[in-house]
Design an enzyme around this catalytic site. Structure first.
Site, PDB file in Angstrom:
ATOM      1  CE  LYS A 119      -4.068  -2.099   2.116  1.00  0.00           C
ATOM      2  NZ  LYS A 119      -5.123  -1.987   3.137  1.00  0.00           N
TER       3      LYS A 119
ATOM      4  N   GLY B 158     -12.929  -7.075  10.114  1.00  0.00           N
ATOM      5  CA  GLY B 158     -12.755  -6.152   9.004  1.00  0.00           C
ATOM      6  C   GLY B 158     -13.674  -6.357   7.815  1.00  0.00           C
TER       7      GLY B 158
END
Length: 248
Positions: free
Chosen positions: A65, A227
């Site tokens: 990321k 999540g």
């Protein structure tokens, strides 16, 4: 056929392909497909884009990321501020990075945690996912402290998380991959015996449904959330970027 996909190092845990394939079927989107692209190194990304010219959108997961940013032509302002990218738009030979993790976490946290007076968060991990969490906490005006194996200024080492420290943070957020399938017997090193019913534990991991981190929280009477809602929220936000800007 428009192609979308997920890049990461190990993707056996991911539900993204399942989610988008079901979404395309339910919404009658017949000209789109979603695939998983495991890259042993982020330097393989240019070759992937050259090999798959039909790609118009990518999601990005650990550990890429942050390191993906130098490979992109442009960043959305929020991704630039956060310093991490989890969504890429590909159009006209150019790539633009976005961060929809921020939106997904912010919106699901609002529903999970009553951020009133005394709200305070302990963020486990300092990687790309943590950066999106920090930005969301700042927008929600929730003070936080981050925990790292290699802490910088104003961060804590895991060894510094005593029972007394844990009592000062009602909200504990795991942004690390610890506990993710197939390594489900792992969990961040915190004093779980100090958890109380007043704690809220949010794990960005969604596979398994209940990580060891969340299991220990549940057994202590804490409220827990995995999540998966965040995955769905950030995926829908990513689709909004791709559909609005790539599909006309």
């Amino acid at each position: 056929m428009r192609k979308f996909g997920l890049i990461g190092k190990k993707l056996g845990h991911s539900f993204s392909k399942r989610y988008f394939t079901a979404k395309f079927k339910q919404e009658g989107i017949a000209d789109a497909a979603y695939e998983l692209y495991e890259l042993s190194d982020i330097a393989e990304l240019p070759n992937l884009l050259a090999r798959e010219p039909e790609l118009v959108g990518l999601n990005v997961t650990v550990p890429y990321k942050e390191v993906v940013i130098p490979y992109l032509h442009e960043l959305d302002s929020s991704a630039a501020c956060i310093g991490a990218v989890n969504t890429i738009k590909l159009e006209g030979g150019r790539s633009k990075g976005y961060n929809t993790d921020f939106l997904g976490f912010r919106d699901t946290l609002r529903q999970f945690y009553p951020a009133g007076e005394g709200a305070r968060a302990l963020v486990l991990g300092t990687g790309g996912a943590a950066k999106a969490v920090w930005a969301a906490l700042e927008e929600l005006a929730i003070p936080y402290t981050s925990v790292s194996r290699n802490p910088t200024q104003n961060q804590l080492h895991y060894e510094a998380i005593t029972s007394e420290v844990l009592q000062a943070y009602p909200l504990i957020i795991n942004t690390t991959p610890l506990g993710m399938a197939p390594d489900t017997d792992r969990a961040p090193a915190i004093p779980y015996e100090a958890l109380r019913p007043g704690h809220y534990l949010y794990d960005l991991v969604y596979n398994p449904e209940e990580t060891l981190f969340l299991q220990k929280g549940r057994l202590a009477g804490a409220r827990i959330l995995n999540g998966l809602p965040m995955l769905h929220a950030q995926a829908d936000a990513a689709w909004g970027i791709w559909a609005n800007e790539n599909c006309g």
